[in-house]
Design an enzyme around this catalytic site. Structure first.
Site, PDB file in Angstrom:
ATOM      1  N   HIS A   1      37.414  35.744  39.310  1.00 48.27           N
ATOM      2  CA  HIS A   1      37.916  36.950  39.349  1.00 48.27           C
ATOM      3  C   HIS A   1      37.290  38.139  40.472  1.00 48.27           C
ATOM      4  CE1 HIS A   1      40.616  40.561  38.271  1.00 48.27           C
ATOM      5  NE2 HIS A   1      39.575  41.469  38.389  1.00 48.27           N
ATOM      6  N   GLU A   2      35.926  38.105  40.074  1.00 52.30           N
ATOM      7  CA  GLU A   2      35.134  38.826  40.912  1.00 52.30           C
ATOM      8  C   GLU A   2      34.726  38.424  42.260  1.00 52.30           C
ATOM      9  OE1 GLU A   2      34.736  41.974  40.159  1.00 52.30           O
ATOM     10  OE2 GLU A   2      35.438  41.779  37.928  1.00 52.30           O
TER      11      GLU A   2
ATOM     12  N   HIS B   1      37.629  39.454  44.622  1.00 57.10           N
ATOM     13  CA  HIS B   1      37.213  40.925  45.401  1.00 57.10           C
ATOM     14  C   HIS B   1      36.194  40.786  46.318  1.00 57.10           C
ATOM     15  CE1 HIS B   1      39.801  43.041  42.411  1.00 57.10           C
ATOM     16  NE2 HIS B   1      38.919  42.746  41.471  1.00 57.10           N
TER      17      HIS B   1
END
Length: 452
Positions: free
Chosen positions: A22-23, A26
């Site tokens: 997920h990170e 980003h």
């Protein structure tokens, strides 16, 4: 104790993989958009491992493994020299900022596709969703079943195994009617329609959706004669032998195995007479039932296995696909999970599904441990399910979540100016309170399940 350690380890691995991807979503898009990333952290709190990369980003693993973050250069929180303003997050266009924010959930969806792709290329041992019996007076009993019957589709959604049946019925929860396509005992294609307006799930029904509707999977015939006696078990100590046929327990006559099993489990530690048929003669043995504990509840056990019919080979199959078909199936299943997740959130908001069905970290840890104990392919399926849910939840329009940031950007795009920091701060506090309340409910549900 070992079960707790195993579940905790599987939970940490699951959350670590999901948060990292997920990170990274980003992080990767931020770098592509020319934003300087200061910190990439898996977990919150004090760092237990840290390293600064050549790109100037600090990579770290923190103590609290319940999330993570990517800290980017931002003039709203950092003193940014004029020479680096072009590297700040807030200096980018709305579309670039939106892409950076949305990249986290998108990374979770892509991870689910890849994980399911991998799982389906390895192959999943499955059984066909064949209904063996229907409970009297249940919702399923509305239809004219010709048993055994194989469920082939629910509301037009193909169902190859029981897991897909379970998810398909979950998606129908709250509808007025559900349509089931079956292949009946006479090999006829039929459509059964059930009125499910009165169907509800609650916290007391920790069972598959199809069972709560009254359907029981096909099970081969189970007999009352013994095929295995565990060494050192209560049965072995009492003199029970292989091929003995159980006739009575504690003076009650039995003809089926299921009530025998229930009677054994209901009497932990009890000393009872056990009547068996051996070589044409009846023998009565005195047996002291053993005691085992599961979820703080004691159950009796005898230490035997009954003779069973072999499971029909034509009901068994392996779901396995090649590279291309596996990818297509992985993408399709991910999409179905996304649609189901959105539907279930909507049904939670409308009250169709009770908030007592919300699960927190304890339930996730249990699920991770159980799926991991079954093997890699089952753990991969669980990982994909949680990854999709994490992506969908993060897209909810709540401040502090990615969806909340996207909502602020949408408002900025319409107003042609950012939402004031004061309004954002108020929204963050409200959003934080809502998220905290949901976490309290979810963890409370976990605790209540453990206490039952």
């Amino acid at each position: 104790m070992l079960d707790i350690i195993w579940s905790l380890g599987a939970f940490i691995v699951t959350l670590g993989v999901l948060v990292t991807f997920h990170e990274f979503g980003h992080f990767w898009v931020a770098r592509k958009c020319g934003v300087k990333v200061l910190t990439f952290s898996v977990g919150f709190g004090k760092a237990i491992w840290q390293r600064e990369g050549r790109d100037g980003t600090v990579y770290q693993i923190s103590r609290i493994p319940l999330g993570g973050y990517v800290r980017m250069l931002d003039e709203r929180v950092d003193e940014v020299p004029a020479s680096q303003r072009h590297l700040s997050f807030n200096g980018k266009s709305i579309w670039q900022r939106a892409a950076i924010i949305a990249a986290g959930p998108v990374a979770n969806f892509l991870l689910a596709i890849v994980v399911l792709w991998w799982m389906l290329m390895i192959g999943v041992a499955s059984v066909k969703p064949v209904v063996g019996s229907v409970a009297e007076g249940s919702i399923a009993a509305q239809a004219d079943w010709q048993l055994p019957a194989e469920i082939q589709a629910v509301n037009g959604q193909a169902t190859a195994d029981w897991q897909q049946v379970n998810l398909a019925f979950a998606g129908a929860l709250g509808d007025a009617e559900v349509s089931i396509s079956v292949l009946d005992a006479q090999q006829r294609q039929r459509t059964l329609n059930l009125d499910i307006r009165e169907w509800r799930l609650n916290n007391d029904e920790q069972q598959p959706t199809f069972v709560s509707l009254g359907m029981q999977p096909f099970q081969p015939e189970i007999y009352t004669d013994i095929s295995y006696v565990e060494e050192g078990s209560p049965a072995a100590q009492a003199g029970v032998q292989v091929k003995d046929k159980i006739l009575a327990l504690d003076g009650t006559l039995y003809q089926d195995w299921s009530p025998i099993r229930d009677a054994i489990m209901a009497n932990p530690g009890a000393t009872v007479p056990l009547t068996v048929l051996r070589d044409g003669q009846e023998l009565t043995l005195s047996v002291t039932l053993g005691e085992r504990t599961y979820n703080d509840t004691s159950y009796g056990y005898l230490g035997v296995e009954p003779r069973r019919e072999a499971y029909p080979e034509d009901y068994r199959f392996v779901q396995q696909y090649g590279i291309v078909d596996g990818f297509v199936q992985g993408a399709e299943r991910t999409w179905n999970l996304m649609v189901l997740s959105v539907k279930m959130i909507g049904k939670l908001l409308t009250g169709t599904v009770s908030v007592t069905n919300l699960s927190g970290p304890v339930a996730i840890a249990e699920g991770a441990g159980v799926s991991a104990s079954y093997g890699l392919v089952y753990f991969l399926g669980f990982l994909a399910l949680i990854s999709v849910n994490l992506g969908i939840i993060n897209l909810l329009p709540l401040p502090m979540l990615d969806g909340g940031h996207l909502l602020f950007l949408a408002i900025e795009g319409v107003r042609k100016k950012p939402v004031s920091e004061r309004v954002q701060e108020i929204c963050y506090r409200i959003g934080g309170a809502l998220i905290f309340a949901l976490m309290v409910i979810a963890i409370s549900n976990d605790v209540l399940r453990l206490l039952k």
